[in-house]
Motif scaffolding. Structure first.
Motif, mmCIF file in Angstrom:
data_model
loop_
_atom_site.group_PDB
_atom_site.id
_atom_site.type_symbol
_atom_site.label_atom_id
_atom_site.label_comp_id
_atom_site.label_asym_id
_atom_site.label_seq_id
_atom_site.Cartn_x
_atom_site.Cartn_y
_atom_site.Cartn_z
ATOM 1 N N TYR A 48 -8.680 -4.945 -4.096
ATOM 2 C CA TYR A 48 -8.564 -3.604 -4.687
ATOM 3 C C TYR A 48 -9.554 -3.554 -5.847
ATOM 4 N N SER B 253 -6.159 4.366 -7.588
ATOM 5 C CA SER B 253 -7.549 4.802 -7.729
ATOM 6 C C SER B 253 -8.037 5.626 -6.551
ATOM 7 N N GLU C 272 -8.561 4.512 -3.541
ATOM 8 C CA GLU C 272 -9.606 3.715 -2.893
ATOM 9 C C GLU C 272 -9.692 3.964 -1.394
ATOM 10 N N ASN D 168 -4.550 -9.248 -4.908
ATOM 11 C CA ASN D 168 -5.848 -9.754 -4.467
ATOM 12 C C ASN D 168 -5.882 -11.274 -4.401
ATOM 13 N N THR E 253 -3.478 -3.041 -4.669
ATOM 14 C CA THR E 253 -3.633 -3.325 -6.095
ATOM 15 C C THR E 253 -2.644 -4.393 -6.553
ATOM 16 N N TRP F 279 0.815 -1.222 0.000
ATOM 17 C CA TRP F 279 0.000 0.000 0.000
ATOM 18 C C TRP F 279 0.849 1.274 0.000
ATOM 19 N N ASP G 232 -1.730 3.641 -4.355
ATOM 20 C CA ASP G 232 -3.191 3.586 -4.326
ATOM 21 C C ASP G 232 -3.702 4.365 -5.543
ATOM 22 N N THR H 28 -11.025 -1.649 -8.073
ATOM 23 C CA THR H 28 -10.900 -1.147 -9.448
ATOM 24 C C THR H 28 -10.012 -2.033 -10.313
ATOM 25 N N ASP H 29 -9.264 -2.944 -9.710
ATOM 26 C CA ASP H 29 -8.483 -3.898 -10.507
ATOM 27 C C ASP H 29 -9.387 -4.755 -11.385
#
Length: 321
Positions: A223, A91, A93, A194, A191, A85, A89, A225-226
């Motif tokens: 994450y 997006s 999020e 996951n 991101t 992280w 980041d 938006t991935d």
């Protein structure tokens, strides 16, 4: 073998592969020896056809040690897990998530959860003032933690996520069983890191684990938006503004489901095992269609939630209650 038999065999083979793939990331016992409990998936968009859960109302399933919903203070703790992280980041999020949870408590969108309760007999459909109701307090975000001193596992399994939820309970000082009966921990992976199956089979899932701190409810929050459109990008809003729609659509889904089924699947579910979020997932038009809601902290895309009380007790998906 005729064509229909070929299609059946291929479909069955694909189904088996999907199940095995997802199950391979799930362990029955966590790394710390705690027993893991069932998990409940939010399906990806293409897996739902207007209504994921059918039309029957939710009923109570008895709870775990009498606990079936989030009552009282109803707290959410956000965990950003791993050094992945750090300055990573793309997006935004974390900021969107924190604004959403800083504003969603007390909202009319979340108020439908208050019709569900615990302390009633299994099979109850309408509480009608009996038992202890789930709550919708104004301040649900109780804290967030960047656990970033070391890297989190890439593609963590359920045992890894459960152990991190236990770490979070310790970090936030929730070290008694009673302190965790009204709490949920959202374990956010960075991101590209996951868990297996994300974006192809599910968008997120929630579960619980036993521990020396009692039963702990937690969410595996990838994450979002991935996964792009599979998990909500541009589902409500078009253009660049809609690329982050899924963050709060999925986050709100898991939040409300944990409030009404804190230890899956012993809270409120319908006859097919669907929770209040499942039954209203990925509705794009008509009654219960996903939409923007305005909170004190901003405007956010959300899905509707199932209300047993809607339509004179026939039930349905609502954006406010």
């Amino acid at each position: 073998m005729n064509r229909s038999h070929v299609i059946f065999v291929v479909t069955l083979a694909i189904t088996i592969v999907v199940v095995i793939t997802l199950a391979s990331s799930i362990s029955p016992v966590s790394a710390k020896g705690e027993v893991l409990h069932p998990f409940h998936l939010m399906k990806v968009k293409h897996a739902c056809h207007h209504n994921c859960g059918g039309g029957s109302n939710l009923s109570y399933h008895g709870g775990t040690n009498g606990v079936g919903v989030e009552t009282g203070s109803d707290k959410v703790y956000l965990v950003y897990w791993g050094s992945q992280w750090n300055n990573n980041d793309p997006s935004g999020e974390a900021a969107i998530q924190q604004k959403f949870f800083n504003g969603v408590g007390g909202s009319s969108w979340n108020n439908s959860v208050t019709q569900y309760c615990e302390g009633v007999s299994s099979g109850t459909v309408f509480c009608n003032g009996a038992g202890t109701a789930a709550t919708n307090p104004k301040s649900v975000l109780a804290g967030f933690w960047y656990d970033n001193a070391s890297a989190a596992p890439s593609k963590p399994g359920q045992s890894n996520l459960a152990s991190e939820a236990i770490n979070a309970a310790a970090h936030f000082g929730n070290t008694s069983a009673s302190s965790n009966t009204t709490v949920q921990y959202v374990i956010n992976t960075a991101t590209g890191n996951n868990a297996s199956g994300f974006g192809t089979q599910y968008c997120a899932w929630h579960s619980s684990t036993s521990s020396s701190y009692g039963n702990i409810a937690y969410t595996n929050m990838p994450y979002i938006t991935d996964a792009g459109a599979s998990c909500g990008a541009n589902f409500v809003n078009s253009g660049s503004a809609g690329l982050t729609d899924g963050i709060t659509i999925v986050g709100g889904h898991e939040f409300a489901e944990t409030e009404t089924d804190i230890y899956p699947s012993t809270g409120w579910l319908d006859g097919t095992g669907s929770e209040n979020g499942d039954k209203c997932a990925w509705i794009s038009s008509g009654q219960g269609a996903a939409a923007d809601i305005t909170l004190s902290t901003g405007t956010f895309a959300v899905q509707s939630l199932w209300s047993n009380a809607f339509n004179s007790g026939a039930g349905g998906c609502v954006l406010s209650y």
